[in-house]
Design an enzyme around this catalytic site. Structure first.
Site, PDB file in Angstrom:
ATOM      1  N   HIS A   1      20.849 -34.356 -14.014  1.00  0.00           N
ATOM      2  CA  HIS A   1      20.311 -35.160 -12.832  1.00  0.00           C
ATOM      3  C   HIS A   1      18.744 -34.936 -12.646  1.00  0.00           C
ATOM      4  CE1 HIS A   1      24.263 -35.972 -11.599  1.00  0.00           C
ATOM      5  NE2 HIS A   1      24.613 -34.637 -11.999  1.00  0.00           N
TER       6      HIS A   1
ATOM      7  N   CYS B   1       0.856  -1.110   0.013  1.00  0.00           N
ATOM      8  CA  CYS B   1      -0.272   0.107  -0.051  1.00  0.00           C
ATOM      9  C   CYS B   1       1.015   1.409  -0.249  1.00  0.00           C
ATOM     10  CB  CYS B   1      -0.770   0.121   1.235  1.00  0.00           C
ATOM     11  SG  CYS B   1      -1.830  -1.398   1.558  1.00  0.00           S
TER      12      CYS B   1
ATOM     13  N   GLU C   1       9.235 -12.344 -13.509  1.00  0.00           N
ATOM     14  CA  GLU C   1       8.527 -11.405 -12.995  1.00  0.00           C
ATOM     15  C   GLU C   1       7.685 -10.495 -13.945  1.00  0.00           C
ATOM     16  OE1 GLU C   1      10.365  -8.977  -9.971  1.00  0.00           O
ATOM     17  OE2 GLU C   1      12.087  -8.826 -11.287  1.00  0.00           O
TER      18      GLU C   1
ATOM     19  N   LYS D   1       6.710  -3.367  -5.004  1.00  0.00           N
ATOM     20  CA  LYS D   1       8.045  -2.848  -4.971  1.00  0.00           C
ATOM     21  C   LYS D   1       8.937  -3.112  -3.978  1.00  0.00           C
ATOM     22  CE  LYS D   1      11.767  -1.003  -6.454  1.00  0.00           C
ATOM     23  NZ  LYS D   1      12.773  -1.801  -7.491  1.00  0.00           N
TER      24      LYS D   1
ATOM     25  N   ARG E   1       4.570   0.815  -6.192  1.00  0.00           N
ATOM     26  CA  ARG E   1       4.659  -0.140  -5.212  1.00  0.00           C
ATOM     27  C   ARG E   1       3.509  -1.190  -5.342  1.00  0.00           C
ATOM     28  NH1 ARG E   1       6.661   2.231  -0.207  1.00  0.00           N
ATOM     29  NH2 ARG E   1       5.297   1.352   1.099  1.00  0.00           N
TER      30      ARG E   1
ATOM     31  N   ASN F   1      -0.861   1.535   5.825  1.00  0.00           N
ATOM     32  CA  ASN F   1      -0.279   0.515   5.259  1.00  0.00           C
ATOM     33  C   ASN F   1       0.495  -0.122   6.251  1.00  0.00           C
ATOM     34  OD1 ASN F   1       1.927  -0.724   3.625  1.00  0.00           O
ATOM     35  ND2 ASN F   1       3.244   1.133   3.750  1.00  0.00           N
ATOM     36  N   GLY F   2       0.372  -1.699   5.855  1.00  0.00           N
ATOM     37  CA  GLY F   2       0.911  -2.705   7.020  1.00  0.00           C
ATOM     38  C   GLY F   2      -0.197  -3.663   7.064  1.00  0.00           C
TER      39      GLY F   2
ATOM     40  N   TRP G   1      -2.834  -2.635  -1.696  1.00  0.00           N
ATOM     41  CA  TRP G   1      -2.394  -3.761  -2.224  1.00  0.00           C
ATOM     42  C   TRP G   1      -2.772  -4.857  -1.260  1.00  0.00           C
ATOM     43  CZ3 TRP G   1       1.107  -7.963  -0.590  1.00  0.00           C
ATOM     44  CH2 TRP G   1       1.375  -8.619  -1.403  1.00  0.00           C
TER      45      TRP G   1
ATOM     46  N   LYS H   1      14.131 -12.042 -13.462  1.00  0.00           N
ATOM     47  CA  LYS H   1      13.745 -10.750 -14.141  1.00  0.00           C
ATOM     48  C   LYS H   1      12.721 -11.170 -15.273  1.00  0.00           C
ATOM     49  CE  LYS H   1      14.983  -8.459 -12.302  1.00  0.00           C
ATOM     50  NZ  LYS H   1      15.190  -8.110 -11.216  1.00  0.00           N
TER      51      LYS H   1
ATOM     52  N   GLU I   1      19.334 -14.539 -11.703  1.00  0.00           N
ATOM     53  CA  GLU I   1      18.897 -13.244 -11.651  1.00  0.00           C
ATOM     54  C   GLU I   1      18.108 -12.750 -12.927  1.00  0.00           C
ATOM     55  OE1 GLU I   1      18.077 -10.876  -9.721  1.00  0.00           O
ATOM     56  OE2 GLU I   1      17.596  -9.091 -11.036  1.00  0.00           O
TER      57      GLU I   1
END
Ligand code: M6R
Length: 610
Positions: A506, A2, A490, A605, A27, A99-100, A75, A487, A483
């Site tokens: 394997h 949020c 996502e 974010k 965010r 927010n939280g 969010w 990228k 990485e």
């Protein structure tokens, strides 16, 4: 996560709030809302969807007119995204944005229901609003006392923007664990979850500590400590401007941030190199201080954790100190054998990631020394670490981290060089040579950007219809592949895994089918032969190989379908130029698929909840 904002001043508050929220869009969110004082009454506008949906709604229903108010992008955590669950929420004479996560909201809700409260939404936030109303009835015309009393009952994390009906020119706010800054302009003041929200009005801001309360009134800012006493705080100044928070002509923040990488590295390493040698004294890191660490843990999440993986290879290779890399979410619950004499390095762009922060606190409790590598100034992780190296990437707006990763790498190198020197594992001359090569990376990245833009765009068109693919590499190339794979997945939503090339046989090689793309990374001279033979194994089973390799390597043309060349550096530094084409492949694939590159679905974010 949020985003919250608040404004007290002379401008059209609804416009300020919506504008500020739009700069927090990165965010991640699924609904939005504002509450503004109009002729002394709190008017709320909110709905599920994007900010443009809120604006459209206000065009029909009427935009709240006034100069003081609060705003929110949600969010969803408790309760689905819906109009009713959107913030703001209200209690008796009070309206809030939050927010939280309130961990004990169920107990509080039961208590309030017993006392006659009725709830409209499924959110934990409405519980806070009703609790504020409950205590305000007991302490009429005492907003600060009410807030203090209310937050005593709350467990979990919160940043709250609060308006009371009886105080029509005033915005109150408080925080615990969740970020909140207080912007100070001329005859106006702000609250926000992050600096970009307010940067076009002011660069000056205060950081609030846990449980402090702030009052914005007619542009004045008063801060109360956790005993309710007024206190003076240090005013911070953002060292970047509006341009850094805007796209500057690029179609997306992500591609802008990829192009900013040479500058970001330069700004990060330049002040830490003196007479050609790494110098981290301004971060209170000296050779004497670090030479005694026998064991290092690197703890982080997502991309920051991947920077830690590169750090592990580099530190172990150069300084010969054992390094364990952990995901923060695992570290904190696996009873790590960390203690006195160990160093725990926490890497975080935002400095607010809940798991990373908790992991750092655990490490401190267990007696280890902590070093934070953080991008956001004054963030929680930055404030609580024993030692701190700021990365100077500037604001990173795109959810997919790029420039923050590359500067995290550059700092890992500087630290590894310094540690290797402190341990006597390399000579002054070797250290100087490595540092000089690191100083070349900004120029080399610019070169890579120029030379790989076209081919990565083309490769993106080839991947557009792919459902699943693999990344492979060995050693540092494996760390980098992880990485590259994150990228791509996502932002393009293509299923992608990264495998150590030698591990394929394997099990994973059974996934290879005719035409399946495999992105292979080969930049390490001592591993080249082995990697190429793994590439040939997948090629022989029908894979379409996109090979990212050092330009001077001679590799049999039969081994790949597309070749992306990266300039030669010492093996150990190859991750810096090599990540760039991997970022570009992810970016262009997502663009070709028509995705919302900067705000991928379901992602936030900064992950400030567990
Ligand atoms: O702010 P932090 O660096 O602590 O964030 C860690 C991860 O959440 C972050 O790197 C995430 O994986 C990004 N989406 C990666 O692009």
């Amino acid at each position: 996560m949020c985003g919250i904002v608040g404004y007290s001043g002379y401008r059209d508050c609804s416009d300020v709030l919506v504008g500020a929220l739009s700069r927090l869009e990165y965010r991640g969110y699924d609904s939005a809302g504002i509450a503004v004082f109009e002729n002394g009454k709190i008017e709320v506008a909110k709905c599920k969807g994007r900010l443009k949906d809120l604006v459209a709604k206000m065009e029909i229903d009427g935009k709240p007119q006034g100069n003081v108010g609060i705003g929110h992008t949600r969010w969803a955590t408790h309760g689905e995204p819906s109009d009713i669950n959107s913030h703001p929420h209200s209690g008796e004479k009070v309206t809030i944005v939050h927010n939280g996560i309130i961990e004990n909201y169920k107990v509080l809700k039961e208590f309030l229901i017993e006392h006659g409260e009725k709830f409209l939404s499924d959110t934990d936030t409405e519980v806070v609003a009703k609790l504020l109303g409950y205590y305000y009835k007991k302490n009429p015309m005492e907003p600060i006392v009410t807030i203090e009393r209310t937050i005593k009952d709350l467990e979990g994390s919160f940043a709250l923007g609060i308006v009371f009906e009886d105080f029509p020119d005033v915005v109150f706010a408080t925080r615990r664990e969740s970020p909140l800054i207080v912007g100070v302009g001329e005859n106006e003041s702000f609250i926000a979850s992050d600096v970009p929200a307010i940067i076009n009005y002011t660069k000056n801001y205060y950081l609030l500590d846990h449980d402090e309360i702030v009052k914005l009134e007619n542009g004045d800012v008063t801060i109360y400590d956790d005993h309710g006493d007024i206190e003076e705080k240090e005013l911070m100044t953002a060292d970047w401007d509006m341009d850094a928070a805007e796209k500057g002509g690029y179609p997306h923040f992500m591609i802008k941030e990829i192009h900013e990488q040479p500058t970001s590295i330069n700004t990060t390493i330049k002040p830490r190199i003196v007479d050609g040698m790494p110098n981290l004294e301004e971060c209170s890191i000296t050779l004497d201080k670090i030479k005694s660490f026998k064991q290092i843990y690197i703890v982080a999440c997502g991309t920051a954790m991947h920077a830690g993986l590169v750090g592990k290879y580099v530190i172990e290779k150069l300084a010969k100190v054992p390094v364990t890399v952990d995901m923060a979410s695992e570290f904190r619950y696996r009873n790590p054998l960390v203690g006195k004499g160990d160093l725990v390095i926490i890497i975080s762009q935002s400095g607010e990631t809940a798991d990373s922060l908790a992991a750092m606190r655990l490490a401190k409790k267990l007696g280890a020394k902590t070093l934070a590598i953080v991008n956001v100034k004054g963030s929680s992780i930055a404030r609580e670490a024993d030692m701190l190296i700021y990365t100077h990437a500037g604001p990173e707006i795109a959810v997919a981290s790029t420039k923050a990763y590359i500067v995290q790498l550059s700092v890992m190198y500087l630290f590894a060089f310094e540690l290797a020197l402190a341990k006597g594992a390399i000579t002054q001359e070797q250290c100087k040579a490595l540092t000089a090569e690191l100083q070349n990376t900004p120029g080399i990245i610019s070169d890579v950007l120029e030379k790989t833009l076209e081919i990565t765009q083309y490769v993106g068109t080839k991947l557009v219809a792919t459902e699943s693919l693999l990344y492979i590499g060995r050693g540092l190339d494996y760390a980098l592949s992880m990485e590259g794979s994150l990228k791509l997945k996502e932002i393009s939503y293509i299923h992608s895994e990264s495998y150590a090339a030698g591990e394929l046989k394997h099990g994973t090689i059974s996934l290879i089918t005719d035409g399946m793309p495999v992105i292979a990374v080969a930049t390490q001279s001592d591993l080249l032969e082995k990697t190429v033979s793994n590439i040939k194994e997948v090629k022989a089973r029908g894979a379409k190989v996109i090979l990212v390799a050092r330009e001077d390597f001679e590799i049999d043309e039969e081994a790949y379908d597309y070749l992306i060349k990266v300039p030669k550096m010492q093996d150990i530094l190859m991750p810096i130029p090599t990540i760039v084409p991997l970022q570009l492949i992810a970016y262009y694939t997502a663009v070709h698929r028509g995705n919302d590159v900067d705000k991928p679905r379901n992602l936030a974010k900064s992950v400030t909840v567990e």
